[in-house]
Design a protein around this motif. Sequence first.
Motif, PDB file in Angstrom:
ATOM      1  N   GLY A  32      37.194  45.411  24.198  1.00  0.00           N
ATOM      2  CA  GLY A  32      36.492  45.100  25.447  1.00  0.00           C
ATOM      3  C   GLY A  32      37.456  44.986  26.607  1.00  0.00           C
ATOM      4  N   ALA A  33      38.615  44.355  26.352  1.00  0.00           N
ATOM      5  CA  ALA A  33      39.621  44.239  27.409  1.00  0.00           C
ATOM      6  C   ALA A  33      40.152  45.612  27.782  1.00  0.00           C
ATOM      7  CB  ALA A  33      40.757  43.333  26.952  1.00  0.00           C
ATOM      8  N   ALA A  34      40.354  46.457  26.778  1.00  0.00           N
ATOM      9  CA  ALA A  34      40.833  47.813  27.059  1.00  0.00           C
ATOM     10  C   ALA A  34      39.777  48.588  27.838  1.00  0.00           C
ATOM     11  CB  ALA A  34      41.172  48.534  25.755  1.00  0.00           C
ATOM     12  N   MET A  35      38.515  48.405  27.473  1.00  0.00           N
ATOM     13  CA  MET A  35      37.446  49.088  28.198  1.00  0.00           C
ATOM     14  C   MET A  35      37.393  48.596  29.633  1.00  0.00           C
ATOM     15  SD  MET A  35      34.465  49.292  25.318  1.00  0.00           S
ATOM     16  CE  MET A  35      33.221  49.559  26.541  1.00  0.00           C
ATOM     17  N   ALA A  36      37.594  47.277  29.826  1.00  0.00           N
ATOM     18  CA  ALA A  36      37.590  46.742  31.183  1.00  0.00           C
ATOM     19  C   ALA A  36      38.724  47.365  31.995  1.00  0.00           C
ATOM     20  CB  ALA A  36      37.725  45.222  31.165  1.00  0.00           C
ATOM     21  N   ALA A  37      39.885  47.560  31.338  1.00  0.00           N
ATOM     22  CA  ALA A  37      41.007  48.180  32.042  1.00  0.00           C
ATOM     23  C   ALA A  37      40.681  49.629  32.374  1.00  0.00           C
ATOM     24  CB  ALA A  37      42.267  48.100  31.184  1.00  0.00           C
ATOM     25  N   ASP A  38      39.997  50.325  31.449  1.00  0.00           N
ATOM     26  CA  ASP A  38      39.620  51.710  31.714  1.00  0.00           C
ATOM     27  C   ASP A  38      38.651  51.793  32.882  1.00  0.00           C
ATOM     28  OD1 ASP A  38      39.547  52.754  28.222  1.00  0.00           O
ATOM     29  OD2 ASP A  38      41.193  52.565  29.646  1.00  0.00           O
ATOM     30  N   ASN A  39      37.718  50.840  32.966  1.00  0.00           N
ATOM     31  CA  ASN A  39      36.754  50.815  34.060  1.00  0.00           C
ATOM     32  C   ASN A  39      37.358  50.196  35.308  1.00  0.00           C
ATOM     33  OD1 ASN A  39      34.832  51.940  32.414  1.00  0.00           O
ATOM     34  ND2 ASN A  39      33.996  49.970  31.794  1.00  0.00           N
ATOM     35  N   ARG A  40      38.546  49.612  35.141  1.00  0.00           N
ATOM     36  CA  ARG A  40      39.268  48.983  36.236  1.00  0.00           C
ATOM     37  C   ARG A  40      38.508  47.815  36.833  1.00  0.00           C
ATOM     38  NH1 ARG A  40      43.774  51.730  37.415  1.00  0.00           N
ATOM     39  NH2 ARG A  40      43.926  50.971  39.512  1.00  0.00           N
ATOM     40  N   LEU A  41      37.757  47.085  35.983  1.00  0.00           N
ATOM     41  CA  LEU A  41      37.080  45.868  36.404  1.00  0.00           C
ATOM     42  C   LEU A  41      37.551  44.713  35.539  1.00  0.00           C
ATOM     43  CD1 LEU A  41      33.400  47.072  36.912  1.00  0.00           C
ATOM     44  CD2 LEU A  41      35.160  46.723  38.647  1.00  0.00           C
ATOM     45  N   GLY A  42      37.778  43.558  36.166  1.00  0.00           N
ATOM     46  CA  GLY A  42      38.189  42.385  35.417  1.00  0.00           C
ATOM     47  C   GLY A  42      37.075  41.893  34.518  1.00  0.00           C
ATOM     48  N   PRO A  43      37.394  41.465  33.294  1.00  0.00           N
ATOM     49  CA  PRO A  43      36.374  41.016  32.361  1.00  0.00           C
ATOM     50  C   PRO A  43      35.717  39.704  32.766  1.00  0.00           C
ATOM     51  CG  PRO A  43      38.561  40.647  31.447  1.00  0.00           C
ATOM     52  CD  PRO A  43      38.737  41.431  32.718  1.00  0.00           C
ATOM     53  N   VAL A  44      36.347  38.923  33.633  1.00  0.00           N
ATOM     54  CA  VAL A  44      35.801  37.637  34.059  1.00  0.00           C
ATOM     55  C   VAL A  44      35.033  37.779  35.366  1.00  0.00           C
ATOM     56  CG1 VAL A  44      36.361  35.254  34.689  1.00  0.00           C
ATOM     57  CG2 VAL A  44      37.659  36.406  32.879  1.00  0.00           C
ATOM     58  N   THR A  45      35.674  38.340  36.378  1.00  0.00           N
ATOM     59  CA  THR A  45      35.069  38.411  37.714  1.00  0.00           C
ATOM     60  C   THR A  45      34.313  39.710  37.961  1.00  0.00           C
ATOM     61  OG1 THR A  45      37.036  39.438  38.666  1.00  0.00           O
ATOM     62  CG2 THR A  45      36.931  37.015  38.697  1.00  0.00           C
ATOM     63  N   HIS A  46      34.592  40.721  37.165  1.00  0.00           N
ATOM     64  CA  HIS A  46      34.032  42.064  37.350  1.00  0.00           C
ATOM     65  C   HIS A  46      34.455  42.667  38.687  1.00  0.00           C
ATOM     66  CE1 HIS A  46      31.812  41.484  33.700  1.00  0.00           C
ATOM     67  NE2 HIS A  46      31.315  40.369  34.177  1.00  0.00           N
ATOM     68  N   PRO A  50      43.869  46.847  39.345  1.00  0.00           N
ATOM     69  CA  PRO A  50      44.460  45.721  40.068  1.00  0.00           C
ATOM     70  C   PRO A  50      43.809  45.541  41.436  1.00  0.00           C
ATOM     71  CG  PRO A  50      45.902  47.624  40.203  1.00  0.00           C
ATOM     72  CD  PRO A  50      44.738  48.023  39.337  1.00  0.00           C
ATOM     73  N   ARG A  51      43.997  44.363  42.009  1.00  0.00           N
ATOM     74  CA  ARG A  51      43.510  44.066  43.357  1.00  0.00           C
ATOM     75  C   ARG A  51      44.470  43.077  44.009  1.00  0.00           C
ATOM     76  NH1 ARG A  51      40.216  41.097  40.018  1.00  0.00           N
ATOM     77  NH2 ARG A  51      40.213  38.853  40.363  1.00  0.00           N
ATOM     78  N   TYR A  52      44.383  42.982  45.323  1.00  0.00           N
ATOM     79  CA  TYR A  52      45.272  42.092  46.058  1.00  0.00           C
ATOM     80  C   TYR A  52      44.542  40.827  46.480  1.00  0.00           C
ATOM     81  CZ  TYR A  52      48.520  45.974  46.262  1.00  0.00           C
ATOM     82  OH  TYR A  52      49.375  46.990  45.920  1.00  0.00           O
ATOM     83  N   VAL A  53      45.273  39.713  46.425  1.00  0.00           N
ATOM     84  CA  VAL A  53      44.793  38.407  46.871  1.00  0.00           C
ATOM     85  C   VAL A  53      45.967  37.746  47.589  1.00  0.00           C
ATOM     86  CG1 VAL A  53      43.122  38.157  44.979  1.00  0.00           C
ATOM     87  CG2 VAL A  53      45.453  37.297  44.688  1.00  0.00           C
TER      88      VAL A  53
END
Length: 181
Positions: A32-46, A50-53
């Motif tokens: 699931g984590a790998a899939m989230a990385a493939d979709n480029r969405l965080g598994p917690v926040t969706h 990567p993103r900037y903060v």
Amino acid sequence: MTRRADGQVPVTSLTKALRRLTAAAIFSSLTGAAMAADNRLGPVTHLPLPRYVSLKTDEGNVRRGPSLSHRIDWVFKRRDMPLEVTAEHGHWRRVQDRDGAGGWVHYALLSGVRTVLIEEDMTPVYTQPDTNAPVAAAFEVGVVARLGACNPVWCRISAGGYRGWVEKRALWGVAPDELRD
């Protein structure tokens, strides 16, 4: 799973079944984590990864892992410093700075307010997104500025009472293809 003649399941069979289920759950979680990385969405926040903060506080502990029990490797000490979120785990975000240094930071220490670092010394800040426009200021390398609108080449920034347009290539904290209104 095998059953005895009396219909009961031996404890060793239950233990093996539990181990298989645990291994399957771990694999599923990692997949699931790998899939989230493939979709480029965080598994917690969706939100995109990567993103900037930016750092919300004057100090932020950077830990080796995503919990209070993990060792503090160092402390970020610059409010509004732009950081790149590269992973999520519960209330923790793995971040890195411009130099690639990073670790796990509690999400409460981070802000969605976008800032950038000036990467080139004496970067001209123009009144319009055009090198022929008047220069409003020149920022030294390392200045932290608030990020505004961005087109394919230019970003509007503000710092120290000055605001204007800077070529995106002179900034860290904004993706090269990022557009902002």
